[in-house]
Design a protein around this motif. Sequence first.
Motif, PDB file in Angstrom:
ATOM      1  N   ALA A  71      43.136  27.380  64.904  1.00 46.01           N
ATOM      2  CA  ALA A  71      42.482  28.519  64.261  1.00 46.01           C
ATOM      3  C   ALA A  71      42.933  28.700  62.828  1.00 46.01           C
ATOM      4  O   ALA A  71      42.228  29.321  62.025  1.00 46.01           O
ATOM      5  CB  ALA A  71      42.745  29.794  65.056  1.00 46.01           C
ATOM      6  N   GLY A  72      44.098  28.181  62.479  1.00 43.83           N
ATOM      7  CA  GLY A  72      44.598  28.317  61.122  1.00 43.83           C
ATOM      8  C   GLY A  72      44.327  27.115  60.247  1.00 43.83           C
ATOM      9  O   GLY A  72      44.820  27.061  59.103  1.00 43.83           O
ATOM     10  N   ARG A  73      43.527  26.157  60.713  1.00 40.05           N
ATOM     11  CA  ARG A  73      43.245  24.968  59.915  1.00 40.05           C
ATOM     12  C   ARG A  73      42.341  25.322  58.724  1.00 40.05           C
ATOM     13  O   ARG A  73      41.556  26.286  58.778  1.00 40.05           O
ATOM     14  CB  ARG A  73      42.551  23.913  60.781  1.00 40.05           C
ATOM     15  CG  ARG A  73      43.374  23.421  61.953  1.00 40.05           C
ATOM     16  CD  ARG A  73      44.526  22.555  61.515  1.00 40.05           C
ATOM     17  NE  ARG A  73      44.050  21.351  60.837  1.00 40.05           N
ATOM     18  CZ  ARG A  73      44.843  20.432  60.275  1.00 40.05           C
ATOM     19  NH1 ARG A  73      46.156  20.620  60.281  1.00 40.05           N
ATOM     20  NH2 ARG A  73      44.348  19.364  59.708  1.00 40.05           N
ATOM     21  N   ARG A 121      34.122  29.413  63.840  1.00 44.82           N
ATOM     22  CA  ARG A 121      33.257  29.751  62.713  1.00 44.82           C
ATOM     23  C   ARG A 121      33.892  29.163  61.463  1.00 44.82           C
ATOM     24  O   ARG A 121      35.087  29.370  61.206  1.00 44.82           O
ATOM     25  CB  ARG A 121      33.092  31.267  62.554  1.00 44.82           C
ATOM     26  CG  ARG A 121      32.201  31.898  63.611  1.00 44.82           C
ATOM     27  CD  ARG A 121      32.057  33.396  63.401  1.00 44.82           C
ATOM     28  NE  ARG A 121      31.348  33.705  62.163  1.00 44.82           N
ATOM     29  CZ  ARG A 121      30.027  33.805  62.058  1.00 44.82           C
ATOM     30  NH1 ARG A 121      29.266  33.596  63.120  1.00 44.82           N
ATOM     31  NH2 ARG A 121      29.460  34.107  60.908  1.00 44.82           N
ATOM     32  N   PHE A 122      33.074  28.410  60.689  1.00 50.64           N
ATOM     33  CA  PHE A 122      33.589  27.715  59.512  1.00 50.64           C
ATOM     34  C   PHE A 122      33.148  28.433  58.240  1.00 50.64           C
ATOM     35  O   PHE A 122      32.120  29.128  58.216  1.00 50.64           O
ATOM     36  CB  PHE A 122      33.097  26.267  59.484  1.00 50.64           C
ATOM     37  CG  PHE A 122      33.525  25.467  60.685  1.00 50.64           C
ATOM     38  CD1 PHE A 122      34.866  25.312  60.998  1.00 50.64           C
ATOM     39  CD2 PHE A 122      32.582  24.876  61.515  1.00 50.64           C
ATOM     40  CE1 PHE A 122      35.257  24.576  62.098  1.00 50.64           C
ATOM     41  CE2 PHE A 122      32.951  24.140  62.619  1.00 50.64           C
ATOM     42  CZ  PHE A 122      34.294  23.984  62.923  1.00 50.64           C
ATOM     43  N   THR A 123      33.907  28.225  57.189  1.00 53.87           N
ATOM     44  CA  THR A 123      33.543  28.817  55.897  1.00 53.87           C
ATOM     45  C   THR A 123      32.299  28.151  55.330  1.00 53.87           C
ATOM     46  O   THR A 123      31.525  28.787  54.606  1.00 53.87           O
ATOM     47  CB  THR A 123      34.706  28.681  54.907  1.00 53.87           C
ATOM     48  OG1 THR A 123      35.094  27.296  54.816  1.00 53.87           O
ATOM     49  CG2 THR A 123      35.908  29.501  55.356  1.00 53.87           C
ATOM     50  N   LYS A 124      32.078  26.878  55.657  1.00 52.48           N
ATOM     51  CA  LYS A 124      30.882  26.157  55.229  1.00 52.48           C
ATOM     52  C   LYS A 124      30.192  25.623  56.479  1.00 52.48           C
ATOM     53  O   LYS A 124      30.783  24.821  57.211  1.00 52.48           O
ATOM     54  CB  LYS A 124      31.229  25.013  54.273  1.00 52.48           C
ATOM     55  CG  LYS A 124      31.847  25.482  52.955  1.00 52.48           C
ATOM     56  CD  LYS A 124      32.155  24.289  52.052  1.00 52.48           C
ATOM     57  CE  LYS A 124      32.751  24.751  50.717  1.00 52.48           C
ATOM     58  NZ  LYS A 124      33.065  23.618  49.822  1.00 52.48           N
ATOM     59  N   SER A 125      28.942  26.058  56.680  1.00 52.85           N
ATOM     60  CA  SER A 125      28.302  25.705  57.956  1.00 52.85           C
ATOM     61  C   SER A 125      26.787  25.578  57.844  1.00 52.85           C
ATOM     62  O   SER A 125      26.089  25.687  58.851  1.00 52.85           O
ATOM     63  CB  SER A 125      28.631  26.774  59.006  1.00 52.85           C
ATOM     64  OG  SER A 125      28.206  28.046  58.551  1.00 52.85           O
ATOM     65  N   SER A 126      26.278  25.371  56.665  1.00 58.26           N
ATOM     66  CA  SER A 126      24.819  25.380  56.487  1.00 58.26           C
ATOM     67  C   SER A 126      24.157  24.050  56.818  1.00 58.26           C
ATOM     68  O   SER A 126      22.937  23.995  56.961  1.00 58.26           O
ATOM     69  CB  SER A 126      24.469  25.784  55.056  1.00 58.26           C
ATOM     70  OG  SER A 126      25.078  24.901  54.127  1.00 58.26           O
ATOM     71  N   ASP A 148      32.299  17.965  59.323  1.00 57.23           N
ATOM     72  CA  ASP A 148      33.531  17.973  58.530  1.00 57.23           C
ATOM     73  C   ASP A 148      34.495  19.046  59.032  1.00 57.23           C
ATOM     74  O   ASP A 148      35.720  18.834  59.080  1.00 57.23           O
ATOM     75  CB  ASP A 148      33.199  18.217  57.052  1.00 57.23           C
ATOM     76  CG  ASP A 148      32.465  17.052  56.419  1.00 57.23           C
ATOM     77  OD1 ASP A 148      32.488  15.956  57.009  1.00 57.23           O
ATOM     78  OD2 ASP A 148      31.856  17.247  55.344  1.00 57.23           O
ATOM     79  N   GLY A 149      33.942  20.208  59.423  1.00 58.04           N
ATOM     80  CA  GLY A 149      34.798  21.268  59.951  1.00 58.04           C
ATOM     81  C   GLY A 149      35.476  20.853  61.244  1.00 58.04           C
ATOM     82  O   GLY A 149      36.675  21.109  61.447  1.00 58.04           O
ATOM     83  N   LEU A 150      34.739  20.207  62.126  1.00 63.19           N
ATOM     84  CA  LEU A 150      35.329  19.743  63.378  1.00 63.19           C
ATOM     85  C   LEU A 150      36.353  18.642  63.133  1.00 63.19           C
ATOM     86  O   LEU A 150      37.381  18.570  63.824  1.00 63.19           O
ATOM     87  CB  LEU A 150      34.221  19.240  64.314  1.00 63.19           C
ATOM     88  CG  LEU A 150      33.345  20.323  64.955  1.00 63.19           C
ATOM     89  CD1 LEU A 150      32.147  19.700  65.655  1.00 63.19           C
ATOM     90  CD2 LEU A 150      34.168  21.139  65.953  1.00 63.19           C
ATOM     91  N   SER A 151      36.092  17.793  62.159  1.00 67.19           N
ATOM     92  CA  SER A 151      37.062  16.735  61.830  1.00 67.19           C
ATOM     93  C   SER A 151      38.369  17.344  61.342  1.00 67.19           C
ATOM     94  O   SER A 151      39.459  16.875  61.694  1.00 67.19           O
ATOM     95  CB  SER A 151      36.476  15.804  60.764  1.00 67.19           C
ATOM     96  OG  SER A 151      35.323  15.156  61.243  1.00 67.19           O
TER      97      SER A 151
END
Length: 768
Positions: free
Chosen positions: A77-79, A199-204, A211-214
Amino acid sequence: MSAVWSAACATVKRRKVQTAVIGLVVLCSTTTVLLALALLSAASAPFDRAFGRQHGAHAVAAFDRTRVSDTQLARTAGRPGVQAAAGPYPQATVDVPAQWLWVPSGPLTVVGRSDPAGTVDRIRLLEGRWATGPGEIVVDWPGNGTPGPDKLGTKLTVRGAPAFTVVGFATSMSKSAGAWVAPEQMAALNPSSVQMLYRFTKSSTDRQIRDGLSEVTAGLPPGSLTTTQSYLTLKRAFSAVADTYLPFMTVFGVLGLLVSALIVGNVVSGVVVSGYRHIGVLKALGFTPNQVVTIHLTMVSVPAVAGCVVGTLVGDVLSRPILRDAFSGIETGSASIGVGPWVYAVCLLGMPALVVLAALAPALRAHRLSAARAISAGNAPRTGRGLRIQRGLGGTRLPRAVSLGLGQPFARPGRTLMTLAAIVLGVTTVTLTTGLTSTMVAFGKHGQGNGATRVNVEAGRPGIGQQAPKLSDRQVEARLRSLPGADLVTARALTTVRLAGYTQTAFADFYRGDTEMYDSEIVKGHWPHGPGEAAAAPAFLNQHGLAVGDRITLYLNGRQARVTLVGELVEGHARAVESTWETLAELDPDLRAIEYTVELADGADAEAYGRAVKASDPGLYVLPGDATNTTTTTVVGFSAVFTVLLTVVAALGVFNTVLLNTRERRRDLGMLKSIGMTPRQVTVMTVTSVAGLGAVGGLLGIPLGIAAHRLLVDHVGVVAFPESMKDVWHAPELVPLALAGVAIAVLGALIPARSAARLTIAKVLHNE
């Protein structure tokens, strides 16, 4: 300002015909544009609003609990790039042995959560309460509204675990689970994985989600991430059918805007040219150039606003059946389907603004004229315009009325070009609609194979209150084959399966028997016939990033089957895959068919066959005949409506042009009548003046319509039209299309032509 308003109102009253033309044009265009914008709004806004209210998860990830600990997952969660996270929640997949309410047999994902709230994926409780005690479960409700309190307390039976009592129904826009229980109850379900919600900061985009999952899994043991689900996949599934309609509505909306702008510009230009003396008088009386421009803009704004308001109301009424059809049968969750307020604001403010902009250029022409020049200019075209062409036509053997009519457009080249453009767009619309109708009619028949009559027979399911068949699965098939009139018979079993690498389950249909009857439903590859073969619809392939030739793994009852996608269907459910009975044997050999399709021999009576089916076993139910394809009906119906609207608009443009021309040439008409021209010849001359434009417009509009048709049918995401459905243009169909421009021109010119024919010499000379 009162003087300007009074002069503008007087102009509106004096030019009733032009006022009515502008109002009707704006009405039709507003209706068309609102339908396109309403569909665009409903395709994304309801999902985004509901997803935002529930703080939906951009990614639902399942991890192998034998490879990674809860502590390691909590630290993700802190990544970097993680805006918020929830979990870890224990997750298990249980098997529902038979259809239960709306849940088909097959795997059901169950997650242990202590409450529906949280920083991510706040589950909305629709009915009942949250599961807190032993044996209690909350089930996901996929549709609109609620299932009703009468369903609470029902029992849900799963393999290998005690029966659950349903205490609540809820919905999650993230589709994170099919059901939820208290965390303490998960031990009895033997959870093999752990769920995390991010929830990612960039997700559009899909790339940003990957990239968020990586980034999240960078520090975890290899192979710990087993399945993922992106909210973008859910969003595309939500709007899949709406996206089918959107290209059609957008094209018609753009055509409507173009025709509207052309005709408004043509009307105002004609008013300025035919009203030179009036402009000169206004300036001589003391009106400034800006006030003269304001008068002309007000003249178009009044009918534009009226037409815009009425068009918005009409569009709102017409949009409701479109939205109802576009979102029928899909999982909407807590999303409320509707049209955003911005759509009405854009139409009510944007359309009058567009009209003013279209009128501004010709209105500025009145700004530049001096009073003396305007008064002396008169109404007639300047001497010398098109005289060479008119003299050349006069030297031909054409009848005098025809040669004079063909030469008239060259006297006003600007007006002629705008009229021609309106006709071209009208013919383009007619051509496009003709092609769409042919394609959609063929599409509506694609599942009928060779046209033989089919009867669908359902095996009774006690879980939904039906009597089960007395005969076994194979005996039912044999009995259906033996009844008089049967030719081909196929059996279909339905279950839900898990796909390797995906969180959300999928529907799987398995077929046996004479499956060649479904060969016509394949657009690429072939229908699955052997073990390990499958087919899917374009929506399924697009949402899962797959193509014909790729391999996927299906999981059911702790078993797995590796299948190759050998065919792409013309259309189908976005979460469904079609396979063979041999593949089903690898997953669940005891599953029986729920439906049989019987293709009757030529001349067989479908009603008599249905009675024979019912008499053979009371547990067999003959289903109603195939319903009309709603997509085909909607697209063809509204294409026809749009064509009528835009054709009328184009004809109104011709009407305005002919009306202006006849008013400018009143003196000429009087002189022609004084030397012997009959009313019939006047009508022929007037109609001929635009019939030539109609012929040219037809020749230009046909290729544009064909190109627009090909562009649309090639970019419908949920349907893959075969080439046979796209190749609809043949010489016999093009002949009447070539005459469509002439028809539009004659339709618009006939009334002012007859009015010109009725002018008397005395009346013309008296006005002079």
